[in-house]
Design a protein around this motif. Sequence first.
Motif, PDB file in Angstrom:
ATOM      1  N   LEU A  44      10.098  76.415  30.827  1.00 43.21           N
ATOM      2  CA  LEU A  44       9.595  74.991  32.129  1.00 43.21           C
ATOM      3  C   LEU A  44       7.704  75.898  31.217  1.00 43.21           C
ATOM      4  O   LEU A  44       6.655  74.685  31.067  1.00 43.21           O
ATOM      5  N   ILE A  49       5.428  72.565  32.192  1.00 42.90           N
ATOM      6  CA  ILE A  49       5.703  72.591  34.011  1.00 42.90           C
ATOM      7  C   ILE A  49       5.465  73.818  34.481  1.00 42.90           C
ATOM      8  O   ILE A  49       6.146  74.822  34.367  1.00 42.90           O
ATOM      9  N   ASP A  67       6.132  69.371  38.498  1.00 41.29           N
ATOM     10  CA  ASP A  67       6.568  68.320  36.732  1.00 41.29           C
ATOM     11  C   ASP A  67       6.083  67.076  36.760  1.00 41.29           C
ATOM     12  O   ASP A  67       6.799  66.281  37.010  1.00 41.29           O
ATOM     13  N   ARG A  71      10.079  66.214  33.271  1.00 42.88           N
ATOM     14  CA  ARG A  71      10.829  67.137  31.734  1.00 42.88           C
ATOM     15  C   ARG A  71      11.369  68.114  32.691  1.00 42.88           C
ATOM     16  O   ARG A  71      12.711  68.637  31.924  1.00 42.88           O
ATOM     17  N   ILE A  72      11.861  68.265  34.120  1.00 41.84           N
ATOM     18  CA  ILE A  72      12.572  69.180  34.540  1.00 41.84           C
ATOM     19  C   ILE A  72      13.714  69.578  34.089  1.00 41.84           C
ATOM     20  O   ILE A  72      14.577  70.322  34.329  1.00 41.84           O
ATOM     21  N   CYS A  75      14.437  70.547  30.834  1.00 40.25           N
ATOM     22  CA  CYS A  75      13.791  71.885  30.160  1.00 40.25           C
ATOM     23  C   CYS A  75      15.002  72.843  31.109  1.00 40.25           C
ATOM     24  O   CYS A  75      15.816  74.036  31.312  1.00 40.25           O
TER      25      CYS A  75
END
Length: 256
Positions: A44, A49, A67, A71-72, A75
């Motif tokens: 993260l 993040i 975020d 990209r969460i 990831c």
Amino acid sequence: MPRTGRVVSLTGYNHIIARGNGGICIFEDDEDRYRMLTLFEDKLVGNGIGVTAWCLMSNHFHLMVDDSNGRISSCMSGILTSYVKYFNHKTDRVGHLFQDRFKNIPVENDIQAIAFADYIHMNPVKAGVSAVDNYRWSSYRAYVYGYDGFGFCDPGIVLDLVGGSLEYRHYLDERLESAPYDAEPRPRVLDDEVLKIAKEIAFPVSLSDIKAMTPVERRPILCKMRKSGLTVNQFVRAVGLGRATVANGTSGWREF
């Protein structure tokens, strides 16, 4: 039926929840918890993040993340995949560890950001596991002391909203006083001891094999576990059986 797309947070902040499949424990000991926290930091924070709040419980975990670059999903997929490989290898188990996809709840305003942080930090209290300031496996200490020993959490956004660490502590204390549950843990077998007790009682049967047994076969094991002081919820987390199955399988356990 195809899966629906995730709702995108307009602020970039999200509340993430991942649960053990069927309510089973996903953390057996501190080694497991450290492994997950390392994954949070690597996958993260290492990918831009921000972690705003977090809490690890025995059968699930919570995160609030920033975020802004979207990209969460990738990831979190990497975190869960890596952890499952580690945990299954360590415990000699196979199959799904987590329940479907992780849950992603958009945080749309300041009020929600504060509310989610509160909810995350009050999880141990709600579960009857620990008072909030005694619980090691959350970001609460980062909020009230400025440092939690893990170093990857940035509580600044919420602390700015409430006026700083001291104000947050007083504010959460007031929330706990008005909460519909006790701020002190109930006397019971601690979750860290549950798996050890369950494994000793079930031996030579492994916990993962209990689900495949017939009700008659597993009843003696379940009743012995119940006599040892385990609660129904702890059964669910340790063995992965449904609450109704546990309740039926342990009926009359005192006389068994």
